[in-house]
Design an enzyme around this catalytic site. Structure first.
Site, PDB file in Angstrom:
ATOM      1  CE  LYS A 134      -4.509   0.643   0.381  1.00  0.00           C
ATOM      2  NZ  LYS A 134      -5.467  -0.390  -0.027  1.00  0.00           N
TER       3      LYS A 134
HETATM    4  N1  GLU Z   1      -6.973  -0.009  -3.343  1.00  0.00           N
HETATM    5  C1  GLU Z   1      -7.735  -1.178  -3.628  1.00  0.00           C
HETATM    6  C2  GLU Z   1      -7.806  -2.090  -2.419  1.00  0.00           C
HETATM    7  O1  GLU Z   1      -7.704  -1.652  -1.315  1.00  0.00           O
HETATM    8  C3  GLU Z   1      -7.282  -1.885  -4.887  1.00  0.00           C
HETATM    9  C4  GLU Z   1      -5.877  -2.386  -4.910  1.00  0.00           C
HETATM   10  C5  GLU Z   1      -5.428  -2.846  -6.285  1.00  0.00           C
HETATM   11  O2  GLU Z   1      -6.227  -2.869  -7.203  1.00  0.00           O
HETATM   12  O3  GLU Z   1      -4.248  -3.194  -6.381  1.00  0.00           O
HETATM   13  O4  GLU Z   1      -8.066  -3.256  -2.530  1.00  0.00           O
END
Ligand code: GLU
Length: 417
Positions: free
Chosen positions: A106
């Site tokens: 993240k």
């Molecule tokens: N931000 C989204 C999540 O929390 C998507 C992450 C992604 O598509 O890599 O799952």
């Protein structure tokens, strides 16, 4: 440091809570308690005024065991190291639970995107990408949209990375527009996945969606699409909340009209005809069948859990529910669809985008949606059967399955050196 963050503590407590049930080597659990790699960068940006502002950016890779790190990039004034580290951990369980060949990661930039001009956002995004460039790559770590970011930010990341490598590299990032080697259906994927999970939960609980009442907290990419899809299935949307406030609408609101209104009102739902202002407590006390927290983490504490009247709680957001609240929801017999399965539609379709970009072979919208349904419904049923067979809550079952798979891979590969 990240360990002190209440959200990181919540993620750790969830991991610890499955210890006695999951039959995982404690030495592996010990490794999973820490992010594998964390990068903190200063992002100096020339503002439109000519002054320089330095933002702090984070990229945390919790696990790279199953494949490249995967996870969103968040722009918010709340972003800190602990929040990003917790979210990275949740991404590991999520990818593992739905069997994607990714680890969890993240990112975040501490800024208020609503106050930045397009030019400032572009310069911030490009500089952030440049700063973390040694730590990302299509086989290393692949970013995607999250709160406060979208197709445009992903396009800038794609371009900045490609300028560096000297050739076009769309697989460096997912969530791009379809015109720029994104995939059809990515924008809608998380909200749709939430609704496929709700359909499965309603089936298990013995009711159909038509005529049910829904409240949705958050009217961004996840909440708005979930509301639209539920409305299409005959649900009444009787409460909506966003950054401008919490609102009830006992007669039901048309989410398509609300979306159009918000688009012309600075992305705020406040002031839409028929919405009655409510406190957060009144909002969550509303008579409803389904509640969808799709805003941000740590929204449902003990007090809110005590107020909820829904039959299904569908976690569109990551980490919306505290451990204490979980116990209350269990006692009340509310069917919780935990975040790591409920909002997995986004990363599932991100995986499809990555695969298509690597192959330069693109799928139809129908193919994307049918494969999304296949993966998310299968994962839901797997979690639900595992929970029912063992007398576990959905949360415990999902966590055990997600953590166990990562632990298995770690154990099989061994500890280096
Ligand atoms: N931000 C989204 C999540 O929390 C998507 C992450 C992604 O598509 O890599 O799952």
């Amino acid at each position: 440091m990240f360990e002190q963050s209440p959200f990181y503590q919540q993620a750790l407590a969830q991991l610890d809570s499955i210890g006695e049930y999951a039959d995982i080597d404690p030495n592996i659990i010990e490794r999973l308690r820490y992010p594998k790699r964390s990068v903190i960068v200063s992002v100096p940006v020339r503002m439109d005024t000519g002054e320089t502002t330095v933002f702090t950016g984070y990229r945390v890779q919790h696990s790279l065991t199953a494949g490249p790190g995967k996870g969103g990039l968040r722009y918010s004034p709340h972003v800190d190291f602990g929040e990003v580290a917790a979210l990275a951990m949740l991404m590991t369980w999520k990818c593992s639970l739905v069997n994607l060949p990714f680890g969890g990661a993240k990112g975040g930039l501490n800024c208020d995107p609503s106050t930045l001009s397009m030019g400032e956002k572009e310069r911030a995004t490009r500089r952030f990408t440049q700063e973390i460039l040694p730590f990302i790559g299509p086989q290393v770590d692949v970013m995607a949209p999250d709160m406060g970011t979208g197709e445009q930010e992903m396009a800038w990341i794609y371009d900045t990375y490609s300028m560096h490598t000297g050739h076009s590299c769309p697989q460096i990032v997912t969530g791009k527009s379809a015109a720029l080697y994104g995939t059809l259906g990515r924008r809608e994927a998380t909200g749709r996945g939430v609704v496929y999970c709700i359909e499965e939960a309603a089936r298990v609980s013995g009711f159909t969606l038509r005529g049910t009442k829904v409240i949705v907290q958050g009217f961004g990419n996840v909440g708005s699409v979930a509301a639209l899809e539920l409305h299409r299935r005959g649900c009444a949307i009787v409460g909506v909340a966003d950054a401008s406030g919490s609102f009830l609408c006992p007669g039901g609101v048309d989410p398509a009209k609300l979306l159009e209104y918000a688009a012309n009102n600075g992305h705020r739902i406040e002031g839409f005809e028929g919405l009655e202002q409510a406190t957060k407590e009144e909002f969550f006390s509303a008579e409803c069948d389904i509640a969808v927290p799709a805003a941000m983490e740590r929204q449902i504490d003990e007090k809110i859990a005590g107020l909820l009247k829904c039959r299904i709680l569908a976690e569109g957001a990551n980490g919306p529910t505290s451990m204490e609240a979980d116990r209350i929801l269990d006692d009340k017999g509310i069917f919780v669809i935990p975040d790591i399965i409920c909002n997995a539609g986004g990363v599932i379709v991100s995986y499809f985008e990555w695969v298509q970009d690597i192959q330069m072979f693109f799928w139809t919208a129908e193919e994307v949606d049918s494969r999304l349904q296949q993966l998310i419904r299968r994962a839901f049923v797997g979690v639900q059967h595992f929970a029912a067979r063992n007398g576990y809550s959905m949360r415990r079952a999902a966590l055990i399955l997600g953590v166990r798979e990562t632990a298995r891979e770690k154990a099989a590969r061994g500890l280096f050196p």
